[in-house]
Design a protein around this motif. Structure first.
Motif, mmCIF file in Angstrom:
data_model
loop_
_atom_site.group_PDB
_atom_site.id
_atom_site.type_symbol
_atom_site.label_atom_id
_atom_site.label_comp_id
_atom_site.label_asym_id
_atom_site.label_seq_id
_atom_site.Cartn_x
_atom_site.Cartn_y
_atom_site.Cartn_z
ATOM 1 N N ALA A 20 0.834 -1.207 0.000
ATOM 2 C CA ALA A 20 0.000 0.000 0.000
ATOM 3 C C ALA A 20 0.867 1.253 0.000
ATOM 4 O O ALA A 20 0.573 2.239 -0.691
ATOM 5 C CB ALA A 20 -0.934 -0.008 1.205
ATOM 6 N N SER A 69 -1.753 -1.848 -6.473
ATOM 7 C CA SER A 69 -2.928 -1.762 -5.605
ATOM 8 C C SER A 69 -3.852 -2.959 -5.789
ATOM 9 O O SER A 69 -4.492 -3.408 -4.832
ATOM 10 C CB SER A 69 -3.694 -0.467 -5.889
ATOM 11 O OG SER A 69 -2.931 0.644 -5.469
ATOM 12 N N THR A 72 -2.244 -5.526 -3.800
ATOM 13 C CA THR A 72 -2.465 -5.196 -2.389
ATOM 14 C C THR A 72 -3.858 -5.599 -1.944
ATOM 15 O O THR A 72 -4.062 -6.146 -0.854
ATOM 16 C CB THR A 72 -2.276 -3.682 -2.162
ATOM 17 O OG1 THR A 72 -0.989 -3.289 -2.629
ATOM 18 C CG2 THR A 72 -2.413 -3.332 -0.686
ATOM 19 N N ALA A 88 -5.766 0.610 -1.023
ATOM 20 C CA ALA A 88 -5.612 0.060 -2.367
ATOM 21 C C ALA A 88 -6.783 0.447 -3.253
ATOM 22 O O ALA A 88 -6.602 0.827 -4.422
ATOM 23 C CB ALA A 88 -5.486 -1.465 -2.290
#
Length: 255
Positions: A20, A69, A72, A88
């Motif tokens: 993140a 992201s 993540t 994210a």
């Protein structure tokens, strides 16, 4: 007793936070490069090529932020980490917003011809006079490009045409001057039937020159325009949009 799932949550606990953080850093870098590329060029801190490189690297960074992201988000779901998953999701949305603008410009560039000089009178385009020196010093020059450009314009922008306004030349000239000034154009010369001005784009500060020519007719005043970029093979539709917007606003102003 430690189960495989518990172990996964324990081992993966630090990865969502790390991923993140990386995505946030990439997103911030993308925003700075993409937002700063235009002002950096306009302020003459970088060349046009360097500014476009900043923009391209910003796109890469935004795409990287979105990709990380997504990873993540998946890891956060497996490890049941709420905060990294929220970060994210936000990064994905913001990165998508950053990528939308260059994608939209690319789409527009594909949809319009690679021309940069637009006029309402393809047979006798209004000529630059006061801005001759500025245009001769620019890459695109002062002369209208010719028949090939006219054919491409006619195919892409058939609505760009002269307009007839039922008012006196003095009224039309005053309204045209007021409209140009309201648009933020820098006026170079005003005569009885002729206005020359320079419009500067907001982001990169590209300079496009405009000529407005008035001709008395039996049924009113014929207004012709020409808008031409000083730099670049394609204006991505900017000059046609400028003429269309101006002429519509001028007719509305005089009603």
């Amino acid at each position: 007793m430690t189960t495989p799932l518990t172990s996964l949550r324990h081992k993966g606990g630090r990865w969502p936070n790390l991923l993140a953080t990386v995505s946030l850093v990439l997103l911030a870098a993308a925003a700075l490069m993409m937002a700063g590329s235009g002002p950096a060029y306009r302020g003459e801190f970088v060349s046009l090529g360097e500014a476009f490189n900043l923009l391209r690297y910003g796109v890469y960074a935004a795409a990287g932020a979105a990709a990380i992201s997504i990873i993540t988000l998946l890891v956060s779901m497996l490890t049941r980490r709420f905060t990294p998953s929220v970060i994210a999701a936000l990064v994905i949305l913001l990165a998508g917003s950053l990528l939308y603008m260059p994608w939209q410009l690319w789409q527009r560039a594909q949809a319009v011809p690679a021309i940069h000089d637009i006029t309402t009178d393809l047979q006798n385009p209004p000529a630059f006079e006061a801005l001759v020196d500025a245009r001769e010093a620019a890459p695109n020059g002062v002369n209208y490009p010719g028949e090939a450009t006219a054919r491409q314009q006619q195919a892409a922008y058939p609505h760009i045409q002269s307009v007839i306004i039922n008012a006196s030349p003095q009224v039309v000239l005053a309204a045209a001057q007021a409209e140009a000034e309201e648009a933020g154009w820098r006026i170079a010369r005003i005569r009885d039937n002729h206005i020359e001005a320079t419009a500067t784009t907001r982001w990169f500060g590209f300079q496009d020159d405009v000529v407005i020519r008035l001709s008395e007719q039996e049924n009113g005043v014929k207004v012709d325009m020409r808008s031409a970029s000083r730099l670049g093979a394609s204006d991505v539709g900017t000059n046609a949009a400028r003429i269309d917007t101006f002429l519509k606003a001028l007719k509305t102003r005089i009603k």
